[in-house]
Design a protein around this motif. Structure first.
Motif, PDB file in Angstrom:
ATOM      1  N   LEU B 181       0.766  -1.265   0.104  1.00  0.00           N
ATOM      2  CA  LEU B 181       0.198   0.032  -0.075  1.00  0.00           C
ATOM      3  C   LEU B 181       0.883   1.223  -0.072  1.00  0.00           C
ATOM      4  CD1 LEU B 181      -3.370   0.598   2.143  1.00  0.00           C
ATOM      5  CD2 LEU B 181      -1.537   2.184   1.814  1.00  0.00           C
ATOM      6  N   ASP B 182       1.754   1.395   0.592  1.00  0.00           N
ATOM      7  CA  ASP B 182       2.798   2.508   0.801  1.00  0.00           C
ATOM      8  C   ASP B 182       3.131   2.841  -0.376  1.00  0.00           C
ATOM      9  OD1 ASP B 182       2.459   2.064   3.505  1.00  0.00           O
ATOM     10  OD2 ASP B 182       4.440   2.234   4.139  1.00  0.00           O
ATOM     11  N   GLU B 183       3.942   1.995  -1.112  1.00  0.00           N
ATOM     12  CA  GLU B 183       4.576   2.059  -2.290  1.00  0.00           C
ATOM     13  C   GLU B 183       3.602   2.781  -3.445  1.00  0.00           C
ATOM     14  OE1 GLU B 183       7.018  -0.948  -3.952  1.00  0.00           O
ATOM     15  OE2 GLU B 183       6.586   0.119  -6.221  1.00  0.00           O
ATOM     16  N   LEU B 184       2.348   1.977  -3.421  1.00  0.00           N
ATOM     17  CA  LEU B 184       1.221   2.435  -4.290  1.00  0.00           C
ATOM     18  C   LEU B 184       0.714   4.018  -3.942  1.00  0.00           C
ATOM     19  CD1 LEU B 184      -0.813   1.843  -6.490  1.00  0.00           C
ATOM     20  CD2 LEU B 184      -2.430   0.909  -4.891  1.00  0.00           C
ATOM     21  N   ARG B 185       0.493   4.191  -2.920  1.00  0.00           N
ATOM     22  CA  ARG B 185       0.162   5.611  -2.399  1.00  0.00           C
ATOM     23  C   ARG B 185       1.221   6.540  -2.967  1.00  0.00           C
ATOM     24  NH1 ARG B 185       1.475   5.987   3.346  1.00  0.00           N
ATOM     25  NH2 ARG B 185       3.500   6.328   2.326  1.00  0.00           N
ATOM     26  N   ASP B 186       2.554   6.234  -2.583  1.00  0.00           N
ATOM     27  CA  ASP B 186       3.641   7.312  -3.008  1.00  0.00           C
ATOM     28  C   ASP B 186       3.662   7.463  -4.480  1.00  0.00           C
ATOM     29  OD1 ASP B 186       4.151   7.521  -0.222  1.00  0.00           O
ATOM     30  OD2 ASP B 186       5.994   6.248  -0.301  1.00  0.00           O
ATOM     31  N   GLY B 187       3.337   6.278  -5.228  1.00  0.00           N
ATOM     32  CA  GLY B 187       3.289   6.509  -6.646  1.00  0.00           C
ATOM     33  C   GLY B 187       2.281   7.508  -7.266  1.00  0.00           C
ATOM     34  N   LEU B 188       0.790   7.185  -6.678  1.00  0.00           N
ATOM     35  CA  LEU B 188      -0.195   7.877  -6.806  1.00  0.00           C
ATOM     36  C   LEU B 188       0.050   9.381  -6.793  1.00  0.00           C
ATOM     37  CD1 LEU B 188      -3.041   5.244  -5.991  1.00  0.00           C
ATOM     38  CD2 LEU B 188      -2.322   6.004  -8.162  1.00  0.00           C
ATOM     39  N   VAL B 189       0.715   9.873  -5.668  1.00  0.00           N
ATOM     40  CA  VAL B 189       0.897  11.004  -5.128  1.00  0.00           C
ATOM     41  C   VAL B 189       1.789  11.638  -6.009  1.00  0.00           C
ATOM     42  CG1 VAL B 189       2.052  12.537  -3.428  1.00  0.00           C
ATOM     43  CG2 VAL B 189       0.439  10.765  -2.588  1.00  0.00           C
ATOM     44  N   ASP B 190       2.909  11.003  -6.505  1.00  0.00           N
ATOM     45  CA  ASP B 190       3.988  11.501  -7.700  1.00  0.00           C
ATOM     46  C   ASP B 190       3.020  11.703  -8.862  1.00  0.00           C
ATOM     47  OD1 ASP B 190       5.582  10.971  -6.071  1.00  0.00           O
ATOM     48  OD2 ASP B 190       6.706   9.246  -6.880  1.00  0.00           O
ATOM     49  N   HIS B 191       2.070  10.906  -9.218  1.00  0.00           N
ATOM     50  CA  HIS B 191       1.194  10.994 -10.482  1.00  0.00           C
ATOM     51  C   HIS B 191       0.484  12.359 -10.374  1.00  0.00           C
ATOM     52  CE1 HIS B 191       2.333   7.093 -12.241  1.00  0.00           C
ATOM     53  NE2 HIS B 191       1.827   7.605 -13.326  1.00  0.00           N
ATOM     54  N   PHE B 192       0.132  12.720  -9.220  1.00  0.00           N
ATOM     55  CA  PHE B 192      -0.898  13.852  -9.129  1.00  0.00           C
ATOM     56  C   PHE B 192       0.017  14.933  -9.163  1.00  0.00           C
ATOM     57  CE2 PHE B 192      -2.446  17.214  -6.138  1.00  0.00           C
ATOM     58  CZ  PHE B 192      -3.803  17.317  -6.632  1.00  0.00           C
ATOM     59  N   VAL B 193       1.412  15.123  -8.696  1.00  0.00           N
ATOM     60  CA  VAL B 193       2.222  16.076  -8.874  1.00  0.00           C
ATOM     61  C   VAL B 193       2.509  16.386 -10.388  1.00  0.00           C
ATOM     62  CG1 VAL B 193       4.416  17.162  -8.333  1.00  0.00           C
ATOM     63  CG2 VAL B 193       2.872  15.813  -6.563  1.00  0.00           C
ATOM     64  N   ALA B 194       2.805  15.099 -10.880  1.00  0.00           N
ATOM     65  CA  ALA B 194       3.154  15.270 -12.516  1.00  0.00           C
ATOM     66  C   ALA B 194       2.016  16.011 -13.383  1.00  0.00           C
ATOM     67  CB  ALA B 194       3.783  13.962 -12.838  1.00  0.00           C
ATOM     68  N   GLY B 195       1.021  15.199 -13.175  1.00  0.00           N
ATOM     69  CA  GLY B 195      -0.453  15.919 -13.818  1.00  0.00           C
ATOM     70  C   GLY B 195      -0.698  17.277 -13.720  1.00  0.00           C
ATOM     71  N   LEU B 196      -0.541  17.705 -12.254  1.00  0.00           N
ATOM     72  CA  LEU B 196      -0.573  19.043 -12.337  1.00  0.00           C
ATOM     73  C   LEU B 196       0.404  19.986 -12.859  1.00  0.00           C
ATOM     74  CD1 LEU B 196      -1.624  19.958  -8.603  1.00  0.00           C
ATOM     75  CD2 LEU B 196      -3.128  20.050 -10.592  1.00  0.00           C
ATOM     76  N   ALA B 197       1.667  19.452 -12.497  1.00  0.00           N
ATOM     77  CA  ALA B 197       2.900  20.292 -13.247  1.00  0.00           C
ATOM     78  C   ALA B 197       2.705  20.229 -14.681  1.00  0.00           C
ATOM     79  CB  ALA B 197       4.204  19.570 -13.050  1.00  0.00           C
ATOM     80  N   VAL B 198       2.089  19.127 -15.523  1.00  0.00           N
ATOM     81  CA  VAL B 198       2.125  19.148 -17.133  1.00  0.00           C
ATOM     82  C   VAL B 198       0.999  20.124 -17.508  1.00  0.00           C
ATOM     83  CG1 VAL B 198       1.058  17.726 -18.658  1.00  0.00           C
ATOM     84  CG2 VAL B 198       2.893  17.166 -17.440  1.00  0.00           C
ATOM     85  N   THR B 199      -0.253  20.095 -16.858  1.00  0.00           N
ATOM     86  CA  THR B 199      -1.223  21.040 -16.962  1.00  0.00           C
ATOM     87  C   THR B 199      -0.822  22.526 -16.700  1.00  0.00           C
ATOM     88  OG1 THR B 199      -2.939  19.308 -16.440  1.00  0.00           O
ATOM     89  CG2 THR B 199      -3.718  21.596 -16.616  1.00  0.00           C
ATOM     90  N   ALA B 200       0.055  22.654 -15.771  1.00  0.00           N
ATOM     91  CA  ALA B 200       0.603  24.106 -15.538  1.00  0.00           C
ATOM     92  C   ALA B 200       1.227  24.647 -16.708  1.00  0.00           C
ATOM     93  CB  ALA B 200       1.551  24.022 -14.321  1.00  0.00           C
ATOM     94  N   GLY B 201       1.847  23.963 -17.524  1.00  0.00           N
ATOM     95  CA  GLY B 201       2.479  24.468 -18.516  1.00  0.00           C
ATOM     96  C   GLY B 201       1.588  24.964 -19.546  1.00  0.00           C
ATOM     97  N   ARG B 202       0.211  24.533 -19.513  1.00  0.00           N
ATOM     98  CA  ARG B 202      -0.688  24.799 -20.624  1.00  0.00           C
ATOM     99  C   ARG B 202      -1.855  26.094 -19.805  1.00  0.00           C
ATOM    100  NH1 ARG B 202      -0.778  22.082 -25.354  1.00  0.00           N
ATOM    101  NH2 ARG B 202       0.514  20.300 -25.053  1.00  0.00           N
ATOM    102  N   ASP B 203      -1.710  26.101 -18.470  1.00  0.00           N
ATOM    103  CA  ASP B 203      -3.005  26.614 -18.058  1.00  0.00           C
ATOM    104  C   ASP B 203      -2.634  27.378 -16.718  1.00  0.00           C
ATOM    105  OD1 ASP B 203      -5.936  27.255 -17.137  1.00  0.00           O
ATOM    106  OD2 ASP B 203      -5.517  25.862 -15.537  1.00  0.00           O
TER     107      ASP B 203
END
Lengths: 241, 241
Positions: B181-203
């Motif tokens: 669970l810990d690893e899954l959680r950390d990976g999902l948090v990373d994906h959240f950060v990456a998703g926001l960062a990518v959208t930040a480039g356009r918005d």
């Protein structure tokens, strides 16, 4: 009732031609209305034939027609994924995604009804057809990434992205297809790159895939453009390193 | 049939207590089996009461019990999202996600059956309950990001991530809860950060959110750790800039 409907009904079609014609009419109806709002009478009228004739070809009635139409749509979607394995990877993904989103745009209401669940025509068979398309998408991506045996982290990343694409497609339809398809496609491609990059930080197989993909990119390609857009935003975070 | 079942059936419970007891028994059964594999007799036996008594409380039978159990599970899930609006944002997300994934792990088969679709108990009402949870998750995130009126790009990014979390949860259950669970959680948090960062480039709105979030991060926090892991992988791409 259009005046030429009876005339069309008398055209001699082979069994296969008739079946295709009924299926095509059904697919057109199911594409733009929720399955609840499509009756066998509608299909008969659209095909210019009688209701009993529809039943002769599809004795299971609406459910059978729906599943057959869904299978045909699934085949078409699988066709969207086909892309020659040449050139920068991320541009290949962009072209496949472009075709996928065009398909979604052309089958709006049916796509939404299918993926939003809770429909009376949804069964374990329709779910299996949809899952088959998702699996095909993941397999195509792995082939382009040149990965024969994806590990769980890479596979999960790709499958998460495929689901996110579906979610984005539904939101896009719900927002009357805004932003324009091009912008949606480019944003989804960016998300793919970001998702892989993040997993690469934890998984050696994904890191190797990312390195190979980056090596194929050019300064005027989508990944370079993504990097140029995102770097200024995250530059403030230099204090973290 | 356990020998104490009849005894328990005679315990005097108030209407509300009895209803809760039946609901709890139903939820436990629906959590670990597909709805198709749960009968009213199972619920009656698990609660130590007679089948007619179950019907007295839930005249709509299994469907009504399923929906009531689902509503109670949805309330519990909403509770998982509650998190005080203090401290680094990404750590708050990690804690909420931790509770969500624990819930998923404790309701494994029921969660899978519910989200995989095609179940006989799935209706527009059950779909609405699930959508309500998704909406609540998005609202919680927006509140923590301090965004009152999310624009379409930020909203789409957050909703894509929520769907990706569901997909990852299903895959995780399917893989017998691996990775931990810990690893899954950390990976999902990373994906959240990456998703926001990518959208930040356009918005611009997303860019402002990302800048605020980064300002709250510390060098030993999850975003710094993500940056340290990903930078070496993408360093090869310097030729693109």
């Amino acid at each position: 009732m259009t005046s030429d409907a009876p005339t069309r009904a008398y055209r001699r079609l082979s069994v296969e031609e008739r079946r295709s014609q009924l299926l095509e009419s059904a697919l057109t109806l199911f594409a733009h209305r929720a399955p609840e709002e499509v009756s066998l009478d509608d299909v008969a009228e659209a095909a210019g034939v009688s209701r009993p004739l529809v039943y002769r070809y599809f004795p299971g009635g609406k459910q059978q027609l729906y599943e057959a139409a869904l299978r045909s749509a699934a085949d078409e979607l699988r066709g969207c994924f086909a892309e020659p394995p040449q050139g920068p990877l991320i541009e290949r993904l962009g072209r496949a995604l472009d075709r996928y989103l065009s398909f979604v745009g052309e089958h709006d209401a049916g796509f939404s009804a299918l993926l939003q669940g809770g429909s009376v025509v949804e069964t374990s068979r329709t779910t299996a057809i949809v899952d088959g398309v998702r699996r095909a998408a993941a397999e195509h991506i792995m082939r382009h990434l040149d990965v024969e045996e994806p590990g769980p982290r890479l596979l999960m990343t790709v499958r998460m992205w495929i689901t996110a694409v579906e979610a984005a497609s539904l939101i896009w339809l719900d927002q009357d297809k805004r932003p324009p398809l091009d912008e949606l496609r480019d944003g989804l491609v960016d998300h793919f790159v970001a998702g892989l990059a993040v997993t690469a930080g934890r998984d050696e197989q994904t890191a190797a895939v990312v390195r190979s993909a980056l090596a194929l990119e050019t300064p005027d390609g989508p990944v370079a453009s993504l990097a140029r857009r995102v770097l200024p935003v995250v530059a403030d975070a230099a204090h973290l390193l």
